[in-house]
Write a protein that holds these residues in place. Sequence first.
Motif, PDB file in Angstrom:
ATOM      1  N   GLU A   1      75.617 -30.217 -64.897  1.00 25.83           N
ATOM      2  CA  GLU A   1      76.014 -30.863 -63.652  1.00 25.83           C
ATOM      3  C   GLU A   1      77.127 -31.875 -63.924  1.00 25.83           C
ATOM      4  N   ASN A   2      78.117 -31.883 -63.063  1.00 27.10           N
ATOM      5  CA  ASN A   2      79.242 -32.815 -63.204  1.00 27.10           C
ATOM      6  C   ASN A   2      78.868 -34.154 -62.579  1.00 27.10           C
ATOM      7  N   ILE A   3      78.136 -34.941 -63.352  1.00 28.59           N
ATOM      8  CA  ILE A   3      77.654 -36.233 -62.879  1.00 28.59           C
ATOM      9  C   ILE A   3      78.311 -37.340 -63.692  1.00 28.59           C
ATOM     10  N   SER A   4      78.851 -38.329 -62.998  1.00 31.27           N
ATOM     11  CA  SER A   4      79.442 -39.493 -63.667  1.00 31.27           C
ATOM     12  C   SER A   4      78.406 -40.600 -63.734  1.00 31.27           C
ATOM     13  N   VAL A   5      78.092 -41.063 -64.956  1.00 30.25           N
ATOM     14  CA  VAL A   5      77.123 -42.129 -65.151  1.00 30.25           C
ATOM     15  C   VAL A   5      77.847 -43.304 -65.796  1.00 30.25           C
ATOM     16  N   GLU A   6      77.904 -44.425 -65.078  1.00 32.75           N
ATOM     17  CA  GLU A   6      78.647 -45.584 -65.561  1.00 32.75           C
ATOM     18  C   GLU A   6      77.713 -46.769 -65.785  1.00 32.75           C
ATOM     19  N   TYR A   7      78.075 -47.561 -66.771  1.00 34.57           N
ATOM     20  CA  TYR A   7      77.321 -48.752 -67.175  1.00 34.57           C
ATOM     21  C   TYR A   7      78.254 -49.926 -66.951  1.00 34.57           C
TER      22      TYR A   7
ATOM     23  N   MET B   1      70.851 -44.823 -68.735  1.00 31.51           N
ATOM     24  CA  MET B   1      72.163 -44.180 -68.733  1.00 31.51           C
ATOM     25  C   MET B   1      72.190 -42.998 -69.694  1.00 31.51           C
ATOM     26  N   THR B   2      71.660 -43.198 -70.903  1.00 28.55           N
ATOM     27  CA  THR B   2      71.622 -42.127 -71.900  1.00 28.55           C
ATOM     28  C   THR B   2      70.794 -40.950 -71.396  1.00 28.55           C
ATOM     29  N   ILE B   3      69.652 -41.237 -70.795  1.00 31.17           N
ATOM     30  CA  ILE B   3      68.777 -40.197 -70.263  1.00 31.17           C
ATOM     31  C   ILE B   3      69.501 -39.359 -69.219  1.00 31.17           C
ATOM     32  N   LEU B   4      70.186 -40.019 -68.290  1.00 29.65           N
ATOM     33  CA  LEU B   4      70.873 -39.298 -67.221  1.00 29.65           C
ATOM     34  C   LEU B   4      72.023 -38.447 -67.762  1.00 29.65           C
ATOM     35  N   ARG B   5      72.708 -38.936 -68.776  1.00 27.24           N
ATOM     36  CA  ARG B   5      73.803 -38.144 -69.358  1.00 27.24           C
ATOM     37  C   ARG B   5      73.268 -36.896 -70.058  1.00 27.24           C
ATOM     38  N   ILE B   6      72.136 -37.027 -70.717  1.00 27.58           N
ATOM     39  CA  ILE B   6      71.526 -35.860 -71.365  1.00 27.58           C
ATOM     40  C   ILE B   6      71.073 -34.850 -70.313  1.00 27.58           C
ATOM     41  N   ILE B   7      70.431 -35.334 -69.257  1.00 31.63           N
ATOM     42  CA  ILE B   7      69.969 -34.453 -68.185  1.00 31.63           C
ATOM     43  C   ILE B   7      71.147 -33.720 -67.549  1.00 31.63           C
ATOM     44  N   ALA B   8      72.234 -34.451 -67.261  1.00 30.64           N
ATOM     45  CA  ALA B   8      73.415 -33.844 -66.650  1.00 30.64           C
ATOM     46  C   ALA B   8      73.992 -32.737 -67.535  1.00 30.64           C
ATOM     47  N   LYS B   9      74.022 -32.985 -68.852  1.00 30.45           N
ATOM     48  CA  LYS B   9      74.556 -31.989 -69.781  1.00 30.45           C
ATOM     49  C   LYS B   9      73.669 -30.761 -69.836  1.00 30.45           C
ATOM     50  N   ARG B  10      72.352 -30.946 -69.872  1.00 31.99           N
ATOM     51  CA  ARG B  10      71.427 -29.813 -69.947  1.00 31.99           C
ATOM     52  C   ARG B  10      71.437 -28.980 -68.669  1.00 31.99           C
ATOM     53  N   LEU B  11      71.683 -29.648 -67.541  1.00 37.13           N
ATOM     54  CA  LEU B  11      71.717 -28.928 -66.270  1.00 37.13           C
ATOM     55  C   LEU B  11      73.124 -28.443 -65.915  1.00 37.13           C
TER      56      LEU B  11
END
Length: 217
Positions: free
Chosen positions: A205-211, A193-203
Amino acid sequence: MADIIKVTFPDGTEFCYKSSVNTVIAVLRKLGKERYPEINFTLGSRRVVSQVYEPKLKRYLKEITDGWYYFNQNDTKGKTNQLINLNRQFDLGMKIEVGAFKGTPDPSIPGSTRSKKRLVVTMPDGGVINHESYRDVLADCIYRLGPHRVYNKANIVLTKNQDLLSPTNPNGNRFKLDETLYMLMPYSTKEAMTILRIIAKRLNENISVEYLPMSNQ
């Protein structure tokens, strides 16, 4: 009642799930992943056991363990033949039977990790990625974003100074994203989850990542 597979090992271990794919996966897990590279039989041009995850085939891919997948695109007869081949190749001494057995209940979430949480990603186009394994969610999300785009603009350094994405796989502990990129899998849903949130921020991209809590099935 449809026929299912029952496998009995010399040590008395028995696997007989209501769904034959879960019986095959249980046998593979008992075999151990150190032997998976030696399993070279195929369905068509694809290896039955491999580290290659292809989102377009996600309905047929069942995670065995830690980035290894079983290609589930055959019937009970085909699975029985695969088990017979495994038995011969590794001299396992298994007794393989097919019949109208009662069968034990299937695992509620085959191929999942021990985590009681699941990863759910909503992409900018509204598409939802919600697989049984967080590893599949991570791989699918990166595949949709573009592996080389993530590699060039949003790669992340994980433990022991290893990058998430790499063009090489010297230790054999990565699985293949495409013909030129390999991915190192995180060890937990929360880390993914943390990895995907970092990737979304760097790119950007408006991506919602939920746990979220694991659903009861």
